[in-house]
Design a protein around this motif. Structure first.
Motif, short mmCIF file in Angstrom:
data_model
loop_
_atom_site.label_atom_id
_atom_site.label_comp_id
_atom_site.label_asym_id
_atom_site.label_seq_id
_atom_site.Cartn_x
_atom_site.Cartn_y
_atom_site.Cartn_z
N ALA A 185 0.81 -1.22 0.00
CA ALA A 185 0.00 0.00 0.00
C ALA A 185 0.85 1.27 0.00
N LYS A 186 2.15 1.11 0.16
CA LYS A 186 3.07 2.25 0.29
C LYS A 186 2.59 3.20 1.40
N ASN A 187 2.25 2.59 2.53
CA ASN A 187 1.73 3.36 3.66
C ASN A 187 2.23 2.73 4.95
N ASP A 188 3.24 3.35 5.56
CA ASP A 188 3.82 2.82 6.80
C ASP A 188 2.94 3.03 8.02
N ASN A 189 1.83 3.74 7.84
CA ASN A 189 0.94 4.01 8.97
C ASN A 189 -0.15 2.96 9.13
N ILE A 190 -0.22 2.00 8.22
CA ILE A 190 -1.23 0.95 8.36
C ILE A 190 -0.94 0.15 9.63
N GLY A 191 -1.98 -0.04 10.43
CA GLY A 191 -1.84 -0.78 11.67
C GLY A 191 -3.13 -1.49 12.01
N ILE A 192 -3.14 -2.14 13.14
CA ILE A 192 -4.28 -2.92 13.59
C ILE A 192 -5.22 -2.05 14.40
N ASN A 193 -6.51 -2.10 14.09
CA ASN A 193 -7.52 -1.45 14.93
C ASN A 193 -7.83 -2.43 16.07
N TYR A 194 -7.32 -2.15 17.23
CA TYR A 194 -7.42 -3.11 18.32
C TYR A 194 -8.82 -3.22 18.90
N ASP A 195 -9.65 -2.20 18.73
CA ASP A 195 -11.05 -2.32 19.16
C ASP A 195 -11.77 -3.36 18.30
N VAL A 196 -11.54 -3.29 16.99
CA VAL A 196 -12.15 -4.28 16.09
C VAL A 196 -11.55 -5.66 16.33
N TYR A 197 -10.24 -5.72 16.51
CA TYR A 197 -9.58 -7.00 16.77
C TYR A 197 -10.18 -7.69 18.01
N GLU A 198 -10.32 -6.94 19.09
CA GLU A 198 -10.90 -7.53 20.31
C GLU A 198 -12.34 -7.96 20.08
N SER A 199 -13.08 -7.16 19.30
CA SER A 199 -14.46 -7.51 18.99
C SER A 199 -14.53 -8.78 18.16
N GLU A 200 -13.62 -8.90 17.19
CA GLU A 200 -13.57 -10.12 16.37
C GLU A 200 -13.23 -11.34 17.22
N LYS A 201 -12.30 -11.14 18.12
CA LYS A 201 -11.84 -12.25 18.96
C LYS A 201 -12.95 -12.75 19.88
N VAL A 202 -13.69 -11.81 20.45
CA VAL A 202 -14.77 -12.16 21.37
C VAL A 202 -15.93 -12.83 20.63
N SER A 203 -16.21 -12.34 19.41
CA SER A 203 -17.39 -12.83 18.68
C SER A 203 -17.04 -13.90 17.63
N CYS A 221 -7.54 -9.29 9.66
CA CYS A 221 -8.85 -8.75 9.28
C CYS A 221 -9.09 -7.37 9.88
N SER A 222 -8.36 -7.04 10.94
CA SER A 222 -8.56 -5.78 11.65
C SER A 222 -7.58 -4.69 11.24
N LEU A 223 -6.81 -4.94 10.18
CA LEU A 223 -5.93 -3.89 9.67
C LEU A 223 -6.77 -2.72 9.17
N GLU A 224 -6.35 -1.52 9.55
CA GLU A 224 -7.12 -0.31 9.22
C GLU A 224 -6.52 0.37 7.99
N ILE A 225 -7.35 0.55 6.97
CA ILE A 225 -6.88 1.10 5.70
C ILE A 225 -7.92 2.10 5.19
N ASP A 226 -7.70 2.64 3.99
CA ASP A 226 -8.71 3.47 3.34
C ASP A 226 -8.78 3.08 1.86
N ALA A 227 -9.63 3.76 1.11
CA ALA A 227 -9.84 3.41 -0.30
C ALA A 227 -8.58 3.63 -1.13
N VAL A 228 -7.76 4.60 -0.76
CA VAL A 228 -6.52 4.85 -1.49
C VAL A 228 -5.55 3.68 -1.30
N ASP A 229 -5.47 3.17 -0.07
CA ASP A 229 -4.63 1.99 0.18
C ASP A 229 -5.08 0.81 -0.68
#
Length: 305
Positions: free
Chosen positions: A143-161, A193-201
């Protein structure tokens, strides 16, 4: 190009009212149903975007394409496909049925959840942390984007559900399709699955696949040509869940959707397209996003068939 994109977006905005944001992962309910954006990056590295292209959302099932590429680069492809099939399932992406009813018991393809969990388990690394770091580095590079990271709120939600995914993973482990610790594999799967991106990425990653793995900006090879062909083929046959056949007929572009609202499309040797619209149809695809891609395919003559 931006005039065309604005016209297509405005024409199809009404379709956001025809769907709902995903709710089976509780954190995804926070998305705004009316958001809609399109980005195109072409083979000359021109970037065109309109609408909510910089709104962050989680990549969800679109990650399956990139993790498949990693698994194929980390392992002999024959070994990968001894553990996951190559055929469309015809079932919902989270179906568990064919893990018990088909002859081999292996997942039908890498774009359904069961198959994606297997490909995640094939990422190389001495520790879970090393696997996670390699995955993050690869996504950021594409994506040429070093700021891509994990959204931990979504990650925890995925893990619980994630009990259905957990059930799949233990069945796969029982039948010999997953090696190692199941919970470690699932943890990495929930994170991808919880990596946070946008349409440009998405458009950038899509362009790198469209160019057969070569970065159009600097000529660097990021993915082998053979692997990029395999990934795009799965996008055509399985990328839009159990609506992939209809999408291939109406749009005719390799694409992968995710329940976060994104769609990534790759027009070979031409462009990458990122669409964001979290209002989903019953099969998990962005309602307005699919309509946008239908119109773009017609207006720009993108159908590869």
């Amino acid at each position: 190009m931006e005039r065309i994109l604005k016209e297509v977006l405005d024409t199809n905005r009404k379709y956001v009212n025809y769907g709902q944001v995903a709710s089976y992962i509780p954190e995804l309910k926070n998305a705004h149903r009316d958001d809609l954006g399109i980005c195109i990056i072409d083979k000359d590295n021109n970037v065109y975007k309109v609408g909510d292209c910089e709104t962050k959302f989680t990549i969800q099932s679109i990650s399956k394409t990139i993790v498949l590429a990693m698994a194929l680069m980390d392992n002999d492809w024959i070994d990968v496909f001894s553990k996951v099939g190559m055929e469309p399932s015809g079932d919902p992406f989270n179906s568990i049925m064919k893990l018990e009813t088909n002859d081999t018991k292996k997942p039908c393809n890498p774009m359904i959840n069961a198959g994606a969990i297997v490909t995640t388990s094939l990422i190389k690394g001495a520790t879970p942390q090393e696997k996670e770091e390699r995955m993050l580095k690869f996504f950021r590079r594409l994506a040429k984007n070093d700021n891509i990271g994990i959204n931990y709120d979504v990650y925890e939600s995925e893990k619980v559900s994630g009990d259905r995914n957990r059930a799949m993973a233990y069945l796969l482990k029982n039948d010999g399709f997953i090696d190692g610790d199941v919970e470690e594999v699932l943890d990495l799967y929930f994170k991808q699955c919880s990596l946070e991106i946008d349409a440009v990425d998405l458009a950038r990653i899509g362009m790198n696949l469209a160019s057969y793995g070569i970065d159009v900006e600097n000529g660097e090879r990021l993915i082998s040509e053979r692997v990029s062909r395999m990934v795009k083929t799965f996008m055509v046959t399985c990328g839009m869940y159990d609506a992939s056949g209809e999408f291939a007929i109406k749009v005719g572009i390799p694409a992968k959707s995710g329940v976060g609202g994104g769609i990534m499309a790759s027009v070979p040797n031409s462009m990458g397209i990122g669409v964001y619209g979290p209002s989903l149809d019953k099969k998990g695809n962005s309602v307005a996003g699919v309509k946008i891609l239908e119109d773009l395919s017609k207006k720009l003559n993108l159908n590869i068939f």
